[in-house]
Write an enzyme that holds these catalytic residues in place. Structure first.
Site, PDB file in Angstrom:
ATOM      1  N   TYR A   1    -117.756   4.740  37.705  1.00  0.00           N
ATOM      2  CA  TYR A   1    -118.787   4.477  38.697  1.00  0.00           C
ATOM      3  C   TYR A   1    -118.466   5.386  39.880  1.00  0.00           C
ATOM      4  O   TYR A   1    -117.317   5.418  40.339  1.00  0.00           O
ATOM      5  CB  TYR A   1    -118.732   3.030  39.185  1.00  0.00           C
TER       6      TYR A   1
ATOM      7  N   ASP B   1    -126.790   3.216  35.738  1.00  0.00           N
ATOM      8  CA  ASP B   1    -127.915   2.274  35.726  1.00  0.00           C
ATOM      9  C   ASP B   1    -127.769   1.151  36.744  1.00  0.00           C
ATOM     10  O   ASP B   1    -128.583   0.239  36.781  1.00  0.00           O
ATOM     11  CB  ASP B   1    -128.118   1.681  34.326  1.00  0.00           C
TER      12      ASP B   1
ATOM     13  N   HIS C   1    -127.763  -2.072  31.048  1.00  0.00           N
ATOM     14  CA  HIS C   1    -126.597  -2.786  31.580  1.00  0.00           C
ATOM     15  C   HIS C   1    -126.540  -4.228  31.065  1.00  0.00           C
ATOM     16  O   HIS C   1    -126.148  -5.152  31.776  1.00  0.00           O
ATOM     17  CB  HIS C   1    -126.601  -2.774  33.110  1.00  0.00           C
TER      18      HIS C   1
END
Length: 470
Positions: free
Chosen positions: A238, A266, A350
């Protein structure tokens, strides 16, 4: 230096916050605002023994990595703190929800739904809420699974199937099943061995693992839990609001030996996971400043929403490892990913945890088949995750063009109730048998023989968008 319980209890506020962990006393005042899980998580334990809370999500190594040596103030007799906690009541949210005589024997669990039921019964309330919750009304979470139910199989008969071969290659690494462990955070909430148990099981079963950016075990320790040096382990990324932290994350993953970087895109903001937030509100009901932030929102607070496609250039300057974009939700972005030269994409919403009513990944795969079929035959591998619970689900995705599929929640559920590595291997044993037996039904001896003609996706195709501009 020996410190008494009374000394620790004086430091129970944001202005001066001390906690005890395994008998060591730390001043974490200056660390509160930089804690990835938020300051409130620590402040709940201010002036107390935080061992249970710490152990539920962290490995011991994180203390020396996150805190300077000056933070260690001394030692306290753990029995003294234990007595104090018994009087005041534990601050931990990790109490199990009800008493049990013990989990059912693994051989009595015969499908992945069984593991989910056991997990619901045995996981601590905060762990169940974090793992299982979806966004808003959880429509996307449910539709991820329903999409597979809308696709029927078209078995072929009299094929004389002597054996089936379920092996494939993920980013150049041979695996025994077209199944990998999706990046799942804080696996220690399910079992003390966390991601290390997943790695050990993955090695013995011959599958790949994607280690979460928010793993509860350091990557070096997870790499050490593998069964062989060539066992594939990929690292999720991330992008952090502080880009320097992401630079450090990538370089650490490369140094540890990760074989690719899976950048997750996402969730530029965290989804509204109401089950998670409601539980947190019940725990903090006496706190007038409580904002209803669940574990997910706290964990995702550092993710940057300000990145665009140029982040791939930044990433390639850091490493030559293969890059996979996780979170593709439409054919237009699948085409853009291909044009940017990534080695793989994950069709994913996700797990229904980000934007509710986002379409199912399997439907996105059908979009690609209809509007950009050349992507399926290209060198860019296409992965799918979300809602997969049966061997037939796996085969449907492969037949429609996926290279492999990822599972997240089922791996966490199979760790729970004390099962650990054995639970994960039992779950994979069940899934493997379902895949193999249904390949026989379909008349396919290898994954390469699975093809669109073996499925009827007509009902799901009705949900396809009418047209796109590429």
């Amino acid at each position: 230096m020996t410190i008494t319980r009374a000394d620790i209890e004086k430091h129970n506020s944001r202005k001066s916050c001390w906690v005890a962990i395994h008998g060591a006393v730390y001043d974490v005042t200056d660390f509160l605002d930089s804690h990835p899980g938020g300051a409130k998580v620590i402040l709940r334990c201010a002036g107390k023994d935080a061992t249970d809370d710490f152990d539920s999500v962290h490995s011991p190594e994180i203390l020396t990595e996150a805190l300077p040596g000056s933070a260690l103030k001394g030692q306290v007799d753990p029995t003294e703190l234990k007595f104090s906690n018994e009087i005041q009541g534990s601050s931990s949210e990790t109490e199990t929800k009800k008493e049990h005589n013990g989990p059912p024997p693994l051989n009595t669990l015969i499908n992945l739904h069984d593991f989910e039921q056991v997990a619901q019964d045995y996981l601590p309330a905060n762990a169940w809420a974090y793992y299982s919750s979806g966004a808003d009304d959880e429509i996307s979470k449910r539709n991820n699974a329903k999409a597979y139910q809308k696709v029927s199989l078209r078995p072929r008969i009299l094929r004389k199937i002597l054996s089936v071969d379920t092996t494939t290659s993920i980013l150049g690494h041979s695996v025994s099943l077209p199944v990998y462990i999706s990046p799942v955070g804080i696996a220690k909430l399910a079992h003390p061995d966390g991601e290390c148990a997943l790695a050990a099981a993955a090695g013995k079963e011959g599958i790949a693992q994607v280690l979460a950016n928010g793993a509860s075990m350091p990557i070096e320790r997870v790499m050490g839990a593998r069964t062989s040096s060539d066992q594939p382990l990929f690292a999720q990324l991330y992008v952090n609001r502080d880009i320097n932290k992401s630079v450090e994350t990538v370089r650490r993953a490369v140094k540890a030996g990760a074989q690719s970087i899976w950048i997750t895109v996402d969730s530029p903001v965290v989804g509204k996971r109401e089950m998670d937030e409601r539980l947190n509100l019940s725990v903090t009901a006496q706190d007038s400043d409580a904002q209803g932030q669940g574990v997910a929102k706290i964990m995702a607070s550092s993710i940057s929403p300000f990145i665009d496609w140029s982040i791939l250039t930044w990433l390639r300057e850091l490493t030559e490892l293969p890059v996979v974009i996780k979170g593709i939700q439409c054919v237009e972005d699948a085409v853009l990913a291909y044009e940017h030269g990534v080695q793989g994409i994950v069709l994913s919403n996700h797990g229904g945890r980000s934007q509710d009513t986002a379409q199912s990944p399997l439907l996105t795969l059908l979009e690609i088949r209809k509007f950009a079929p050349y992507l399926i035959k290209s060198k860019m591998q296409i992965f799918v995750d979300g809602g997969i619970r049966r061997g037939t689900d796996v085969l449907k995705a492969i037949a429609l063009g996926a290279t492999a599929v990822g599972l997240g929640r089922p791996f966490l559920f199979s760790l729970s109730a004390g099962y650990g590595e054995k639970g994960v291997r039992r779950m994979l044993e069940i899934l493997r048998h379902e895949i193999e037996s249904n390949m026989v039904f379909l008349g396919a001896t290898s994954l390469d023989e699975l093809c669109p003609e073996m499925v009827n996706a007509g009902r799901l195709e009705r949900d396809l968008v009418g047209s796109v501009k590429l």
